[in-house]
Design an enzyme around this catalytic site. Structure first.
Site: not given
Length: 234
Positions: A49, A119
């Protein structure tokens, strides 16, 4: 007699190495545990991701010291945080062996039992973050230039599940997105959870500052320049 007694005393003080070894090992473990708790901790990238900034299997070092002095995450930082609202529900976790448990304990490896994510911070408390169609992402009305987004991806996903959005981030929370935008189940896709996709600052472990392993990928993780152009919170 005095000299002989001194020599015998010196001999008694020189303990064999095998006697001192357990003490040295214990001291090393204590120091490693202190470093893991208060300074730096290794974290293994669990998915794709964050490509291409981070590859699956990379090891990053996370700064855990700065938050102790009251510093909060800033826009553009790559942060590790505890799963805020079962984002990883259904994701299998491998059972660690004894060696992995020991390495995790001293901070050389991350714990396989902890459900953490990594993230990029896009918005902080008070920011308005939005994206229409395929992008660009805007923060407080200013479009971001995001060269770190995975090649071939669009800054946002043109779908009805969260890829298009406009949110205002509450104080004490952050809005996060993965760099591999079309392969990241980030804040966009958890707006139905109790925090509306936001990550509480209290759940942030720290900022990832260095890619430490493999050695051929060693690099720092600076804040991209585009975030310097974002105006103050409205």
């Amino acid at each position: 007699m005095g000299r002989a007694g001194t020599r015998r005393s010196r001999v008694r003080k020189n303990r064999p190495f095998w006697v001192e070894l357990p003490l040295l090992v214990a001291l090393a473990l204590v120091l490693a545990l202190l470093i893991k708790t208060f300074l730096l901790q290794a974290f293994s990238i669990p998915s794709n991701s964050m490509q291409n900034t981070l590859q699956k299997g990379d090891r990053v070092l996370v700064d855990k010291l700065t938050p102790w002095f009251g510093s909060e995450p800033e826009r553009g930082e790559v942060v590790v945080f505890h799963d805020p609202a079962d984002w990883l529900a259904g994701v299998p976790v491998d059972e660690p062996n004894t060696a992995q448990k020991m390495l995790s304990f001293i901070g050389v490896m991350p714990s396989a039992e902890e459900k953490d994510l990594i993230k990029r911070v896009i918005g902080v408390g008070g920011d308005t973050v939005e994206c229409a169609g395929e992008g660009p992402v805007k923060v407080n009305g200013t479009a971001l230039d995001e060269p770190y987004v995975f090649p071939g991806n669009t800054p946002c996903s043109d779908d009805e599940d969260g890829g298009r959005f406009k949110v205002t981030v509450p104080e004490g929370k952050i809005w996060v997105m993965g760099d591999h935008r079309q392969a990241s189940a980030d804040s966009r896709y958890h707006q139905d959870d109790p925090d509306k996709g936001m990550v509480p600052v209290d759940e942030v472990v720290g900022r990832a500052v260095v890619v430490a392993w493999p050695l051929g990928r060693w690099s720092t993780l600076p804040i991209p320049e585009t975030f310097e152009n974002v105006p103050a919170k409205p």
